[in-house]
Design an enzyme around this catalytic site. Sequence first.
Site, PDB file in Angstrom:
ATOM      1  N   GLU A  89      -8.691  11.605   4.841  1.00 48.89           N
ATOM      2  CA  GLU A  89      -9.681  10.896   5.491  1.00 48.89           C
ATOM      3  C   GLU A  89      -9.369  10.152   6.876  1.00 48.89           C
ATOM      4  OE1 GLU A  89     -12.482   9.200   2.843  1.00 48.89           O
ATOM      5  OE2 GLU A  89     -12.224  10.731   1.229  1.00 48.89           O
ATOM      6  N   CYS A 102      -9.627   4.250  11.156  1.00 45.88           N
ATOM      7  CA  CYS A 102      -8.851   3.820   9.931  1.00 45.88           C
ATOM      8  C   CYS A 102      -8.285   4.988   9.838  1.00 45.88           C
ATOM      9  CB  CYS A 102     -10.144   3.340   8.828  1.00 45.88           C
ATOM     10  SG  CYS A 102      -9.389   3.164   7.194  1.00 45.88           S
ATOM     11  N   CYS A 109      -3.180   8.461  -3.699  1.00 40.94           N
ATOM     12  CA  CYS A 109      -2.510   7.053  -3.862  1.00 40.94           C
ATOM     13  C   CYS A 109      -2.201   7.088  -5.448  1.00 40.94           C
ATOM     14  CB  CYS A 109      -3.513   6.041  -3.301  1.00 40.94           C
ATOM     15  SG  CYS A 109      -2.578   4.130  -3.689  1.00 40.94           S
ATOM     16  N   CYS A 113      -5.484   1.374  -8.507  1.00 36.29           N
ATOM     17  CA  CYS A 113      -6.446   0.469  -8.513  1.00 36.29           C
ATOM     18  C   CYS A 113      -7.859   0.810  -9.082  1.00 36.29           C
ATOM     19  CB  CYS A 113      -6.858  -0.287  -7.040  1.00 36.29           C
ATOM     20  SG  CYS A 113      -5.370  -0.939  -6.238  1.00 36.29           S
ATOM     21  N   CYS A 116     -10.750   1.884  -6.781  1.00 37.21           N
ATOM     22  CA  CYS A 116     -10.801   2.756  -5.564  1.00 37.21           C
ATOM     23  C   CYS A 116     -10.841   4.299  -5.979  1.00 37.21           C
ATOM     24  CB  CYS A 116      -9.261   2.493  -4.961  1.00 37.21           C
ATOM     25  SG  CYS A 116      -9.084   3.282  -3.683  1.00 37.21           S
ATOM     26  N   GLY A 157      -4.102   5.974   0.444  1.00 36.40           N
ATOM     27  CA  GLY A 157      -2.593   5.542   0.208  1.00 36.40           C
ATOM     28  C   GLY A 157      -2.113   4.251   0.392  1.00 36.40           C
ATOM     29  N   GLU A 158      -0.910   3.736  -0.106  1.00 41.88           N
ATOM     30  CA  GLU A 158      -0.634   2.664   0.174  1.00 41.88           C
ATOM     31  C   GLU A 158       0.732   2.584   1.090  1.00 41.88           C
ATOM     32  OE1 GLU A 158      -0.900  -0.415  -0.820  1.00 41.88           O
ATOM     33  OE2 GLU A 158       1.116  -0.885   0.408  1.00 41.88           O
ATOM     34  N   SER A 189      -2.678  -2.684   5.528  1.00 46.65           N
ATOM     35  CA  SER A 189      -3.306  -3.129   4.128  1.00 46.65           C
ATOM     36  C   SER A 189      -2.490  -2.809   3.359  1.00 46.65           C
ATOM     37  CB  SER A 189      -4.754  -2.858   4.094  1.00 46.65           C
ATOM     38  OG  SER A 189      -5.175  -3.284   2.983  1.00 46.65           O
ATOM     39  N   SER A 212      -4.683  -6.955  -0.418  1.00 45.80           N
ATOM     40  CA  SER A 212      -5.514  -6.720  -0.967  1.00 45.80           C
ATOM     41  C   SER A 212      -5.665  -7.600  -2.101  1.00 45.80           C
ATOM     42  CB  SER A 212      -5.605  -5.038  -1.377  1.00 45.80           C
ATOM     43  OG  SER A 212      -6.016  -4.484  -0.451  1.00 45.80           O
ATOM     44  N   LEU A 213      -6.297  -8.721  -2.151  1.00 45.82           N
ATOM     45  CA  LEU A 213      -6.182  -9.801  -3.248  1.00 45.82           C
ATOM     46  C   LEU A 213      -7.095  -9.795  -4.396  1.00 45.82           C
ATOM     47  CD1 LEU A 213      -4.846 -12.538  -3.643  1.00 45.82           C
ATOM     48  CD2 LEU A 213      -6.408 -13.793  -2.503  1.00 45.82           C
ATOM     49  N   HIS A 214      -8.497  -9.584  -4.001  1.00 45.65           N
ATOM     50  CA  HIS A 214      -9.122  -9.237  -5.077  1.00 45.65           C
ATOM     51  C   HIS A 214      -9.553 -10.146  -6.361  1.00 45.65           C
ATOM     52  CE1 HIS A 214      -9.968  -5.821  -2.644  1.00 45.65           C
ATOM     53  NE2 HIS A 214      -8.926  -5.043  -2.826  1.00 45.65           N
ATOM     54  N   CYS A 331     -13.199   4.381   1.452  1.00 42.15           N
ATOM     55  CA  CYS A 331     -11.905   4.627   0.998  1.00 42.15           C
ATOM     56  C   CYS A 331     -12.002   5.905  -0.079  1.00 42.15           C
ATOM     57  CB  CYS A 331     -11.389   3.494   0.218  1.00 42.15           C
ATOM     58  SG  CYS A 331      -9.585   3.632   0.384  1.00 42.15           S
TER      59      CYS A 331
HETATM   60  N1  SAH Z   1      -3.382   0.697  -0.411  1.00 46.94           N
HETATM   61  C1  SAH Z   1      -3.904  -0.118   0.520  1.00 46.94           C
HETATM   62  C2  SAH Z   1      -4.954   0.220   1.619  1.00 46.94           C
HETATM   63  C3  SAH Z   1      -5.855   1.159   1.454  1.00 46.94           C
HETATM   64  S1  SAH Z   1      -7.282   0.510   0.557  1.00 46.94           S
HETATM   65  C4  SAH Z   1      -4.294  -1.339  -0.127  1.00 46.94           C
HETATM   66  O1  SAH Z   1      -4.342  -1.307  -1.281  1.00 46.94           O
HETATM   67  O2  SAH Z   1      -4.861  -2.307   0.522  1.00 46.94           O
HETATM   68  C5  SAH Z   1      -8.137  -0.288   1.990  1.00 46.94           C
HETATM   69  C6  SAH Z   1      -9.079  -1.569   1.495  1.00 46.94           C
HETATM   70  O3  SAH Z   1     -10.160  -0.955   0.658  1.00 46.94           O
HETATM   71  C7  SAH Z   1      -8.196  -2.293   0.112  1.00 46.94           C
HETATM   72  O4  SAH Z   1      -8.298  -3.583   0.344  1.00 46.94           O
HETATM   73  C8  SAH Z   1      -8.964  -1.645  -1.064  1.00 46.94           C
HETATM   74  O5  SAH Z   1      -8.674  -2.745  -2.016  1.00 46.94           O
HETATM   75  C9  SAH Z   1     -10.299  -1.731  -0.658  1.00 46.94           C
HETATM   76  N2  SAH Z   1     -11.083  -0.946  -1.521  1.00 46.94           N
HETATM   77  C10 SAH Z   1     -10.900   0.420  -2.245  1.00 46.94           C
HETATM   78  N3  SAH Z   1     -11.974   0.758  -2.983  1.00 46.94           N
HETATM   79  C11 SAH Z   1     -12.661  -0.031  -2.719  1.00 46.94           C
HETATM   80  C12 SAH Z   1     -14.129  -0.235  -3.151  1.00 46.94           C
HETATM   81  N4  SAH Z   1     -14.642   0.693  -4.064  1.00 46.94           N
HETATM   82  N5  SAH Z   1     -15.178  -1.254  -2.661  1.00 46.94           N
HETATM   83  C13 SAH Z   1     -14.362  -1.979  -1.747  1.00 46.94           C
HETATM   84  N6  SAH Z   1     -13.081  -2.136  -1.310  1.00 46.94           N
HETATM   85  C14 SAH Z   1     -12.610  -1.108  -1.905  1.00 46.94           C
END
Ligand code: SAH
Length: 342
Positions: A89, A102, A109, A113, A116, A157-158, A189, A212-214, A331
Amino acid sequence: MIEFMGLYPDELKKVLSDLGEKPFRAGQVFSWLHKGAKFEEMTNLSLALRQKLSENGVDQPVSIRESRVSKLDGTEKFLFALRDGNCIEGVLMRYHYGATLCISTQVGCRMGCKFCASTLEGCVRNLTAAEMLGQVQCANRQLNGERVHNIVLMGSGEPMDNYDQVVRFLRLVSHPEGLNIGLRHISLSTCGLVPQMKRFAEEGLPVTLSLSLHAPNDEIRRQLMPIASRYTLAETLDACRYYIEKTGRRVVFEYALVDGVNAAEENAEELSRLLRGMQCHVNLIPLNTVKERNLFGVTETQVKAFLFVLEKRHISATRRREMGDDIEGACGQLRKKVLQEE
Ligand code: SAH
């Protein structure tokens, strides 16, 4: 078959001379390829050379399989087809300061997470640098005239799990004879692969690093992201500080607000303490709800309350605009949907 687009000029020279061609042709081929031309369109090359190229390799590694334009904001979501039948995508967002694309760095991946959609089926394979460039060229073709101005490596992907091809992509996409997109217009990211982040700080590639801290602490982060069990927040933030020190650029922290998990005001307080004094910016995103995992987004009021705390504590923060909500903009969602439909 050789993916010519993924070769540095020197490597292209070598390949051409192995094919019995004059090395100076490499410059011409390089600039054609990065303009998005097909072999048959490379009109200042002899027919014989064009034939030789197409017998030995590919010009365009990616094509558009499906695209949807959001009625809300003009955001365009692509499903790209790769030559081996896999699909990935991309999302094209039209901002006043230019088009932002993007792109994906892997098919799927393996980071796992919880929230995701890209990771649900694991990682199928890494993308090549050429396949990352191909996504940009597809978008450029779609823009007819305008060009992609900013790139974010935030699709499936990462990136740090596909380190070499990502670095190759960054060098090629910013090459003056190629697409020439400034590294300062690119964001990468990562979920936080600490050793790769440190190595990346030393590449001399001044892209914006997003982490991606979260979560404001290890305990909450571990509930959402398996990587948090491998590296502590302290180690991860140290890697961010190292990046800031080496590149002089601030780090962006992505923080998806998940109802009942990390979105309370006390979480915002803890986050402020964690980030105090750091050269950084926090991007708040209401989570795109993932019903399968029982993880839900938050209301606008909750976002505002969270943001209010950060502002009070002098942490630079904004709420990221959601774009393309009507076209599975987030994503991994479109790929998942199309795979399910098949
Ligand atoms: N693997 C990398 C980049 C891809 S994800 C990473 O983890 O940063 C891109 C961003 O989208 C990341 O910050 C990820 O945490 C966020 N993301 C993934 N799923 C999501 C969701 N359901 N809602 C909001 N953000 C999401």
